[in-house]
Design an enzyme around this catalytic site. Sequence first.
Site, PDB file in Angstrom:
ATOM      1  N   GLY A   1      10.349  -8.258  20.268  1.00 31.05           N
ATOM      2  CA  GLY A   1      11.687  -8.582  20.775  1.00 31.05           C
ATOM      3  C   GLY A   1      11.626  -9.606  21.898  1.00 31.05           C
ATOM      4  O   GLY A   1      12.461 -10.517  21.986  1.00 31.05           O
TER       5      GLY A   1
ATOM      6  N   GLU B   1      17.586  -4.848  18.815  1.00 30.03           N
ATOM      7  CA  GLU B   1      17.537  -3.375  18.742  1.00 30.03           C
ATOM      8  C   GLU B   1      16.068  -3.001  18.851  1.00 30.03           C
ATOM      9  O   GLU B   1      15.302  -3.229  17.910  1.00 30.03           O
ATOM     10  CB  GLU B   1      18.088  -2.892  17.394  1.00 30.03           C
ATOM     11  CG  GLU B   1      19.541  -3.176  17.155  1.00 30.03           C
ATOM     12  CD  GLU B   1      20.463  -2.353  18.046  1.00 30.03           C
ATOM     13  OE1 GLU B   1      20.011  -1.337  18.607  1.00 30.03           O
ATOM     14  OE2 GLU B   1      21.621  -2.757  18.184  1.00 30.03           O
TER      15      GLU B   1
ATOM     16  N   CYS C   1      13.336   4.971  15.997  1.00 27.07           N
ATOM     17  CA  CYS C   1      13.531   4.343  17.315  1.00 27.07           C
ATOM     18  C   CYS C   1      14.221   5.297  18.276  1.00 27.07           C
ATOM     19  O   CYS C   1      13.938   5.300  19.460  1.00 27.07           O
ATOM     20  CB  CYS C   1      14.339   3.066  17.158  1.00 27.07           C
ATOM     21  SG  CYS C   1      15.873   3.338  16.283  1.00 27.07           S
TER      22      CYS C   1
ATOM     23  N   LYS D   1      14.439 -11.225   6.684  1.00 29.50           N
ATOM     24  CA  LYS D   1      12.990 -11.053   6.532  1.00 29.50           C
ATOM     25  C   LYS D   1      12.636  -9.595   6.767  1.00 29.50           C
ATOM     26  O   LYS D   1      12.645  -9.109   7.887  1.00 29.50           O
ATOM     27  CB  LYS D   1      12.191 -11.934   7.505  1.00 29.50           C
ATOM     28  CG  LYS D   1      10.728 -12.012   7.040  1.00 29.50           C
ATOM     29  CD  LYS D   1       9.726 -12.236   8.114  1.00 29.50           C
ATOM     30  CE  LYS D   1       9.320 -11.053   8.903  1.00 29.50           C
ATOM     31  NZ  LYS D   1       8.575  -9.990   8.163  1.00 29.50           N
TER      32      LYS D   1
ATOM     33  N   ILE E   1       0.840  -1.201   0.000  1.00 30.51           N
ATOM     34  CA  ILE E   1       0.000   0.000   0.000  1.00 30.51           C
ATOM     35  C   ILE E   1       0.874   1.251   0.000  1.00 30.51           C
ATOM     36  O   ILE E   1       1.785   1.375   0.813  1.00 30.51           O
ATOM     37  CB  ILE E   1      -0.895   0.037   1.271  1.00 30.51           C
ATOM     38  CG1 ILE E   1      -1.683  -1.273   1.448  1.00 30.51           C
ATOM     39  CG2 ILE E   1      -1.817   1.259   1.272  1.00 30.51           C
ATOM     40  CD1 ILE E   1      -2.798  -1.493   0.469  1.00 30.51           C
TER      41      ILE E   1
ATOM     42  N   GLY F   1      13.111  -4.126  16.047  1.00 22.87           N
ATOM     43  CA  GLY F   1      11.662  -3.935  16.037  1.00 22.87           C
ATOM     44  C   GLY F   1      11.175  -3.542  17.416  1.00 22.87           C
ATOM     45  O   GLY F   1      11.931  -2.983  18.217  1.00 22.87           O
ATOM     46  N   SER F   2       9.927  -3.868  17.683  1.00 22.85           N
ATOM     47  CA  SER F   2       9.294  -3.407  18.928  1.00 22.85           C
ATOM     48  C   SER F   2       9.666  -4.301  20.111  1.00 22.85           C
ATOM     49  O   SER F   2      10.102  -5.446  19.933  1.00 22.85           O
ATOM     50  CB  SER F   2       7.784  -3.418  18.735  1.00 22.85           C
ATOM     51  OG  SER F   2       7.361  -4.748  18.515  1.00 22.85           O
TER      52      SER F   2
ATOM     53  N   GLU G   1       6.257   4.379  23.823  1.00 24.15           N
ATOM     54  CA  GLU G   1       6.751   4.805  22.509  1.00 24.15           C
ATOM     55  C   GLU G   1       5.563   4.997  21.573  1.00 24.15           C
ATOM     56  O   GLU G   1       4.808   4.064  21.326  1.00 24.15           O
ATOM     57  CB  GLU G   1       7.681   3.722  21.947  1.00 24.15           C
ATOM     58  CG  GLU G   1       8.278   4.100  20.627  1.00 24.15           C
ATOM     59  CD  GLU G   1       9.175   3.002  20.067  1.00 24.15           C
ATOM     60  OE1 GLU G   1       8.747   1.831  20.041  1.00 24.15           O
ATOM     61  OE2 GLU G   1      10.298   3.316  19.642  1.00 24.15           O
TER      62      GLU G   1
HETATM   63  P1  NAD Z   1       7.595  -5.093  14.934  1.00 26.38           P
HETATM   64  O1  NAD Z   1       8.184  -5.641  16.178  1.00 26.38           O
HETATM   65  O2  NAD Z   1       6.120  -5.098  14.789  1.00 26.38           O
HETATM   66  O3  NAD Z   1       8.139  -5.874  13.646  1.00 26.38           O
HETATM   67  C1  NAD Z   1       9.509  -5.966  13.350  1.00 26.38           C
HETATM   68  C2  NAD Z   1       9.754  -7.184  12.496  1.00 26.38           C
HETATM   69  O4  NAD Z   1       9.435  -8.345  13.258  1.00 26.38           O
HETATM   70  C3  NAD Z   1       8.901  -7.264  11.234  1.00 26.38           C
HETATM   71  O5  NAD Z   1       9.691  -7.794  10.184  1.00 26.38           O
HETATM   72  C4  NAD Z   1       7.814  -8.234  11.615  1.00 26.38           C
HETATM   73  O6  NAD Z   1       7.281  -8.935  10.519  1.00 26.38           O
HETATM   74  C5  NAD Z   1       8.579  -9.189  12.516  1.00 26.38           C
HETATM   75  N1  NAD Z   1       7.733  -9.940  13.466  1.00 26.38           N
HETATM   76  C6  NAD Z   1       6.543  -9.586  13.995  1.00 26.38           C
HETATM   77  N2  NAD Z   1       6.093 -10.558  14.814  1.00 26.38           N
HETATM   78  C7  NAD Z   1       7.023 -11.543  14.826  1.00 26.38           C
HETATM   79  C8  NAD Z   1       7.151 -12.793  15.504  1.00 26.38           C
HETATM   80  N3  NAD Z   1       6.205 -13.234  16.330  1.00 26.38           N
HETATM   81  N4  NAD Z   1       8.270 -13.527  15.287  1.00 26.38           N
HETATM   82  C9  NAD Z   1       9.228 -13.089  14.471  1.00 26.38           C
HETATM   83  N5  NAD Z   1       9.167 -11.923  13.781  1.00 26.38           N
HETATM   84  C10 NAD Z   1       8.079 -11.151  13.963  1.00 26.38           C
HETATM   85  O7  NAD Z   1       8.178  -3.634  14.783  1.00 26.38           O
HETATM   86  P2  NAD Z   1       7.826  -2.562  13.659  1.00 26.38           P
HETATM   87  O8  NAD Z   1       6.457  -2.034  13.973  1.00 26.38           O
HETATM   88  O9  NAD Z   1       8.108  -3.112  12.315  1.00 26.38           O
HETATM   89  O10 NAD Z   1       8.932  -1.443  13.946  1.00 26.38           O
HETATM   90  C11 NAD Z   1       8.784  -0.463  14.884  1.00 26.38           C
HETATM   91  C12 NAD Z   1       9.608  -0.786  16.111  1.00 26.38           C
HETATM   92  O11 NAD Z   1      10.967  -1.005  15.760  1.00 26.38           O
HETATM   93  C13 NAD Z   1       9.626   0.355  17.096  1.00 26.38           C
HETATM   94  O12 NAD Z   1       9.439  -0.122  18.401  1.00 26.38           O
HETATM   95  C14 NAD Z   1      11.035   0.928  16.933  1.00 26.38           C
HETATM   96  O13 NAD Z   1      11.497   1.620  18.041  1.00 26.38           O
HETATM   97  C15 NAD Z   1      11.820  -0.282  16.633  1.00 26.38           C
HETATM   98  N6  NAD Z   1      13.090   0.065  15.962  1.00 26.38           N
HETATM   99  C16 NAD Z   1      14.251  -0.016  16.668  1.00 26.38           C
HETATM  100  C17 NAD Z   1      15.473   0.341  16.080  1.00 26.38           C
HETATM  101  C18 NAD Z   1      16.761   0.283  16.850  1.00 26.38           C
HETATM  102  O14 NAD Z   1      17.810   0.359  16.225  1.00 26.38           O
HETATM  103  N7  NAD Z   1      16.758   0.171  18.165  1.00 26.38           N
HETATM  104  C19 NAD Z   1      15.472   0.754  14.741  1.00 26.38           C
HETATM  105  C20 NAD Z   1      14.275   0.816  14.057  1.00 26.38           C
HETATM  106  C21 NAD Z   1      13.087   0.464  14.673  1.00 26.38           C
END
Ligand code: NAD
Length: 476
Positions: free
Chosen positions: A215, A232, A266, A157, A4, A210-211, A365
């Site tokens: 994590g 991270e 982040c 991924k 999208i 990610g989140s 956040e």
């Molecule tokens: P998210 O945790 O929703 O997703 C991140 C990744 O994890 C995606 O590829 C998603 O498909 C995958 N994922 C989701 N559920 C999963 C599971 N059960 N098992 C394995 N993989 C899974 O995060 P988002 O919404 O994509 O990103 C935003 C978050 O990332 C924010 O919290 C942000 O602060 C953080 N972030 C941190 C840094 C850093 O360097 N510290 C950098 C960028 C983003």
Amino acid sequence: MDVIDPAKEECIDHLSAGTAEDVDLAVDCARRAFEGEWRTSSGAERANLLHAIAKGILRRRDELARLEVIDNGKPLAEALWDIDDAAGCFTFYADLAQEFDAAQDETIALPDERFESSVRREPVGVAAQIIPWNYPLLMAAWKVAPAIAAGCTMVLKPSELTSLTSLKLAEIAVDAGLPAGVLNLVTGLGAVAGERLAHHPGVDKIAFTGSVPTGTKIFMAAAQDIKNVSLELGGKSPFIVFDDADIEAAVEWIMLGIFWNQGQVCSATSRLIVQEGIADRLLKRLVERARSIPIGSGLDPSTKLGPLVSRGQYERVRQFVAQGVESGARLLTGGKRPVDVARGYFIEPTIFTDVPLNSTIWRDEIFGPVLVVQKFSDEQQALRLANDSRFGLAAAVMSEDETRCQRVARAFRAGIVWINCSQPTFSQAPWGGYKQSGIGRELGRWGLGNYLEVKQVTRFKRGHTWDWYGDKAHPS
Ligand code: NAD
């Protein structure tokens, strides 16, 4: 999966949603490649490949930047910045790959001269790399470049929301001559492809960005068979501004710290902690400047604030704004869709002041263009406010007094500290957080260390005997 464009709310492409079987195939490929010649490739060979990938990225700079804009929503100028940074990251790790080879077999001093010990660093094996949507190509670069430099193989991924530039990176890697099986890419949902990858017994290391909730799941998956893991995660980073700061400079960095990438950063300095003597003047100027930021499609060259990445993120941020209003915080500006924008996931630059310390908008956040503000009277109070968070990714301070800046920098409980600025990021410097912001560091030589095992090789020198069970070795 639908792709999208968040500025138009229109489907522009479709992607395969990788299954658990797809992940298994990718991990098998990565394993075979790791057990083959790749593992013993020289640092110089890997450096050449990394340089070739950097060049490939720069050759396709405009195409990649435009894809990033229609996939993620960010303004074109920011996307171009990201693409250059991604190429710079590959170049940096190319140089490190070369140096790393030269540093093999470091000898260490031992207290017993009958022994000699050397230390080798070896690739950790097959890495699972799971990345978010806020910096699609750059986050891929931060993972892929050091893993190649170290001699690992990998399965990447990307986020289901923003996979387009990762797919192009794979093409660029092929064109650069990266051997088959070294970089494998699976697009797909986190709950399916991500989950299988995190649990896969053939994976030696998980590198996740990610989140915090995801994590936590990744950490638990890694715990099952003791995989090496680096995380991270999120942040709620403070920016302390003292009375003696220059207002125009402070406003500029505060805006960059919360409105760059629509606040979906982040390390966004999303909590402003401003000293009482300057607060009213600074906030007045900040509101004026925030209201004048040009909002629109990222493809329009005048745009400085694009749409949020998705409907889900848009609704999440709107919900935070509603909670902020309910908490009694004072909304100085923004909080809604701009009146003249009919479509797209746009939210105005938003600033809350008088924010209760127990409110969700102060503690959680938001990951959107929403700044929350507290005033302070003295340095100790500012630091208490700054460090009162479960996160510890970044922190910033601004003052004319350099000694005070250094003192505050030391007192911050955060992995990244900026003095008189916010957000500049360099491939050379370590990146990562304290507390719930993560485990381990990316970038710099620390990023390479993420993908290396340390092996000691200790030799008993010829000409000596070890006679513990004989008579001679007994002390008395
Ligand atoms: P998210 O945790 O929703 O997703 C991140 C990744 O994890 C995606 O590829 C998603 O498909 C995958 N994922 C989701 N559920 C999963 C599971 N059960 N098992 C394995 N993989 C899974 O995060 P988002 O919404 O994509 O990103 C935003 C978050 O990332 C924010 O919290 C942000 O602060 C953080 N972030 C941190 C840094 C850093 O360097 N510290 C950098 C960028 C983003």
